[in-house]
Design a protein around this motif. Sequence first.
Motif, PDB file in Angstrom:
ATOM      1  N   GLU A  13       0.835  -1.196   0.000  1.00 30.04           N
ATOM      2  CA  GLU A  13       0.000   0.000   0.000  1.00 30.04           C
ATOM      3  C   GLU A  13       0.872   1.250   0.000  1.00 30.04           C
ATOM      4  N   ILE A  16       1.904   2.246  -3.468  1.00 31.22           N
ATOM      5  CA  ILE A  16       0.858   2.928  -4.244  1.00 31.22           C
ATOM      6  C   ILE A  16       0.803   4.400  -3.848  1.00 31.22           C
ATOM      7  N   HIS A  17       0.769   4.645  -2.544  1.00 26.71           N
ATOM      8  CA  HIS A  17       0.729   6.028  -2.080  1.00 26.71           C
ATOM      9  C   HIS A  17       1.954   6.797  -2.567  1.00 26.71           C
ATOM     10  N   LEU A  34      -6.772   5.869   2.304  1.00 26.38           N
ATOM     11  CA  LEU A  34      -7.755   5.938   1.217  1.00 26.38           C
ATOM     12  C   LEU A  34      -8.608   7.193   1.274  1.00 26.38           C
ATOM     13  N   LEU A  37      -6.485   9.915  -0.138  1.00 24.04           N
ATOM     14  CA  LEU A  37      -6.388   9.718  -1.586  1.00 24.04           C
ATOM     15  C   LEU A  37      -7.638  10.251  -2.272  1.00 24.04           C
ATOM     16  N   PHE A  71      -8.096   0.204  -3.617  1.00 21.09           N
ATOM     17  CA  PHE A  71      -7.474   1.330  -4.320  1.00 21.09           C
ATOM     18  C   PHE A  71      -8.135   1.587  -5.667  1.00 21.09           C
ATOM     19  N   SER A  72      -8.358   0.543  -6.439  1.00 23.87           N
ATOM     20  CA  SER A  72      -8.958   0.743  -7.756  1.00 23.87           C
ATOM     21  C   SER A  72     -10.366   1.309  -7.628  1.00 23.87           C
TER      22      SER A  72
END
Length: 96
Positions: A13, A16-17, A34, A37, A71-72
């Motif tokens: 994770e 991704i961030h 999240l 985000l 995430f998606s």
Amino acid sequence: MRVTIDGSQIRSESDIHDALSRKLDFGPYYGRNLDALWDRLSADVERPVELIWEHSEASKAALGIEVFERFSSVLIRVMDQDESFGLDERFTVRFE
């Protein structure tokens, strides 16, 4: 703006961030969760943005389906929101 992230380099994770924060210039106060985000993508990132997540299957395998889908889901929700607002310049995402 076209932004590409390499899914073969995403194993956590945090990865991704890091990738999104770096490519989209989220700044030093990005919360790295999240909700943060969503906040950055839905309100703070200048449009248009075309995000291409290359090798997304490699990310999914490394992260697990549940984490990848969390995430998606945020990315798709931002795209859907821009479309529902009828914006000419939008956020879009593509998984390759």
